[in-house]
Design a protein around this motif. Structure first.
Motif, PDB file in Angstrom:
ATOM      1  N   GLU A   1       0.342  -1.057   0.463  1.00 36.36           N
ATOM      2  CA  GLU A   1       0.157   0.316  -0.091  1.00 36.36           C
ATOM      3  C   GLU A   1       0.876   1.040  -0.147  1.00 36.36           C
ATOM      4  O   GLU A   1       0.581   2.074  -0.773  1.00 36.36           O
ATOM      5  N   GLN A   2       1.767   1.369   0.562  1.00 35.69           N
ATOM      6  CA  GLN A   2       2.701   2.242   0.811  1.00 35.69           C
ATOM      7  C   GLN A   2       3.881   2.269  -0.872  1.00 35.69           C
ATOM      8  O   GLN A   2       3.844   3.715  -1.163  1.00 35.69           O
ATOM      9  N   LEU A   3       3.798   1.686  -1.434  1.00 36.89           N
ATOM     10  CA  LEU A   3       4.117   1.609  -2.817  1.00 36.89           C
ATOM     11  C   LEU A   3       2.941   2.170  -3.515  1.00 36.89           C
ATOM     12  O   LEU A   3       3.148   3.600  -4.401  1.00 36.89           O
ATOM     13  N   ILE A   4       1.931   1.596  -3.347  1.00 36.14           N
ATOM     14  CA  ILE A   4       0.958   2.204  -4.339  1.00 36.14           C
ATOM     15  C   ILE A   4       0.720   3.919  -3.820  1.00 36.14           C
ATOM     16  O   ILE A   4       0.084   4.821  -4.945  1.00 36.14           O
ATOM     17  N   LYS A   5       0.066   4.161  -2.522  1.00 39.30           N
ATOM     18  CA  LYS A   5       0.629   5.471  -2.286  1.00 39.30           C
ATOM     19  C   LYS A   5       1.649   6.505  -3.155  1.00 39.30           C
ATOM     20  O   LYS A   5       0.828   7.461  -3.308  1.00 39.30           O
ATOM     21  N   SER A   6       2.785   5.532  -2.853  1.00 43.07           N
ATOM     22  CA  SER A   6       3.926   6.749  -3.459  1.00 43.07           C
ATOM     23  C   SER A   6       3.484   6.692  -4.822  1.00 43.07           C
ATOM     24  O   SER A   6       3.867   8.254  -5.240  1.00 43.07           O
ATOM     25  N   LEU A   7       3.206   5.759  -5.540  1.00 38.06           N
ATOM     26  CA  LEU A   7       2.398   6.717  -7.831  1.00 38.06           C
ATOM     27  C   LEU A   7       1.557   7.501  -7.227  1.00 38.06           C
ATOM     28  O   LEU A   7       1.559   7.954  -8.019  1.00 38.06           O
ATOM     29  N   ALA A   8       0.291   7.391  -6.119  1.00 40.68           N
ATOM     30  CA  ALA A   8      -1.019   7.910  -5.958  1.00 40.68           C
ATOM     31  C   ALA A   8      -0.116  10.069  -5.538  1.00 40.68           C
ATOM     32  O   ALA A   8      -0.583  10.666  -6.703  1.00 40.68           O
ATOM     33  N   HIS A   9       1.146   9.683  -4.831  1.00 41.53           N
ATOM     34  CA  HIS A   9       1.668  11.140  -4.508  1.00 41.53           C
ATOM     35  C   HIS A   9       2.591  11.279  -6.354  1.00 41.53           C
ATOM     36  O   HIS A   9       2.611  12.925  -6.611  1.00 41.53           O
ATOM     37  N   CYS A  10       3.347  10.484  -7.385  1.00 44.84           N
ATOM     38  CA  CYS A  10       3.811  10.965  -7.947  1.00 44.84           C
ATOM     39  C   CYS A  10       2.881  11.730  -9.121  1.00 44.84           C
ATOM     40  O   CYS A  10       2.669  12.169 -10.476  1.00 44.84           O
ATOM     41  N   ALA A  11       1.539  11.203  -8.615  1.00 41.36           N
ATOM     42  CA  ALA A  11       0.141  11.997 -10.172  1.00 41.36           C
ATOM     43  C   ALA A  11      -0.396  12.869  -9.714  1.00 41.36           C
ATOM     44  O   ALA A  11      -1.677  13.263 -10.289  1.00 41.36           O
ATOM     45  N   ARG A  12      -0.262  13.490  -8.502  1.00 41.14           N
ATOM     46  CA  ARG A  12      -0.916  14.700  -7.586  1.00 41.14           C
ATOM     47  C   ARG A  12      -1.063  15.696  -9.024  1.00 41.14           C
ATOM     48  O   ARG A  12      -2.078  16.566  -8.552  1.00 41.14           O
ATOM     49  N   GLU A  13      -0.324  15.888  -9.511  1.00 38.14           N
ATOM     50  CA  GLU A  13      -0.519  17.164 -11.049  1.00 38.14           C
ATOM     51  C   GLU A  13      -0.877  16.521 -11.625  1.00 38.14           C
ATOM     52  O   GLU A  13      -0.934  17.411 -13.029  1.00 38.14           O
TER      53      GLU A  13
END
Length: 388
Positions: free
Chosen positions: A247-259
């Motif tokens: 889940e930490q990995l997927i959340k990190s990818l979501a952070h990279c998609a924040r823009e």
């Protein structure tokens, strides 16, 4: 086609031991057996134990890889073979190519395992699972590379891989055939260059394609234990803390998609008004937590398992006006999904990837649940992370 569901073995002779209760039967009946039969059964038993010990060590290695002084790496990788006879794993070939050598027993913290004839164990690993050099991506959809067949040449079905492809093989060579000349001696393991004097099922593994092993018979007495990617990830799903890490990995990818970058490889079905659906941009074009030193390997491995949806006009059109986009992680393949012959740049059909419930919610601008559960059938459920 003859289907044989098994725990990763193609061992015609060793099947006898399972049917007879292995050592217990042998001990109870040793007085009634002639010396050759007793010796042969003892050899088979020693081979079976060596192969099972090696298999368990390799599965444990893959399921704990990140914790074994590889704290910047993801889980699931298998070691390269020993290619110089010293018992340790080395760098093995080019990225994506399978590799064949001796079992790296020192790397696995094992004794020098031998089969029932005193021969060293051999080991092959798929390019999609080896750790040096690593594959482009590694996750629970990664295919194996070795196809095992029965004595009729039919593909053996392996637990954990719907194509019957193994991620790794442990091979016991047994006694030499009449055509083989073994001069290495049994005190030291042979040089891998002498593979043809020991193995018949597989003598060259330097390939990125599927490698079909020779069928058992009078000219092939190799005893083989297989490991599939499904077996590795089944172990991982059972480990405490793995769901939290994933889940930490997927959340990190979501952070990279924040823009809300433009998705690539667009797959938006007709009728999805106001939405764009596709994959995240290439990993090297992302910025944010997914590029951190400790998460980047895992985030890159799992990026192909995600789908990215955004509102085309930039407003918060999803989830009752709270999300401008979302990152959706596809769960493991359900029995009705077949994710074959895919690469990070050629994703499968959406219906083979996302659940039908998810595909029904998205046109309504709604999202599936955001709770990761790796237990049982729940592991195939999609989860979504809102991008406000």
């Amino acid at each position: 086609m003859k289907r044989q569901h098994q725990r990763g073995m193609i061992l015609p002779a060793l099947a006898l031991l399972a049917a007879l209760g292995s050592l217990g039967w042998l001990l109870q009946h040793q007085d009634a057996l002639g010396t050759p039969s007793r010796r042969q059964l003892a050899q088979l038993l020693r081979t079976a134990r060596a192969l099972e010990t090696a298999r368990d060590a390799l599965l444990g290695y893959g399921a704990s890889y990140r914790e074994q002084s590889h704290d910047h790496s993801d889980y699931g990788y298998l070691p390269c073979p020993d290619i110089d006879g010293d018992g340790s794993s080395e760098t093995c070939g080019q990225q994506g190519l399978a590799s064949l050598g001796l079992l790296p027993y020192r790397t696995l913290n094992l004794p020098d395992l031998r089969d029932g004839h005193g021969e060293c164990l051999w080991y092959a690993v798929a390019g999609s699972f080896k750790n040096n050099p690593k594959p482009r991506t590694l996750n629970w959809d990664s295919p194996g590379q070795f196809r095992l067949v029965d004595d009729a040449g039919q593909t053996l079905m392996l637990a954990g891989d719907e194509q019957g492809l193994a991620a790794a093989l442990i091979i016991a060579p047994g006694p030499p055939l009449a055509t083989q000349q073994r001069t290495d001696g049994q005190r030291t393991c042979p040089q891998p260059a002498h593979v043809a004097e020991y193995l018949e099922a597989l003598t060259n593994a330097s390939s990125s394609g599927t490698l079909q092993l020779a069928k058992p018979g009078s000219q092939n007495n190799d005893q083989i234990m297989s490991i599939t990617g499904g077996q590795i990830f089944t172990l991982l799903r059972r480990r405490p803390g793995y769901a939290t890490y994933l889940e930490q990995l997927i959340k990190s990818l979501a952070h990279c998609a924040r823009e809300l970058p433009a998705p690539i490889l667009l797959e938006t079905p007709i009728g999805w008004s106001g939405l764009e659906l596709g994959q995240l941009p290439a990993f090297e074009n992302l910025n944010g937590n997914c590029r951190s030193e400790t998460l980047r390997d895992g985030a890159n491995n799992w990026r192909p398992q995600t789908r990215y949806v955004r509102c085309t006009n930039g407003t918060a059109c999803l989830q009752a006006g709270t999300c401008r986009g979302a990152l959706i992680m596809a769960g493991s393949a359900s029995p009705s999904q077949h994710r074959l012959n895919t690469t990070p740049d050629t994703p499968p059909d959406l219906h083979q990837y996302l659940e039908e419930d998810t595909l029904a919610l998205l046109p309504l601008h709604q999202l599936p649940a955001a709770s990761l559960n790796l237990n049982g059938s729940a592991a195939s459920h999609d989860i979504a992370y809102c991008l406000p």
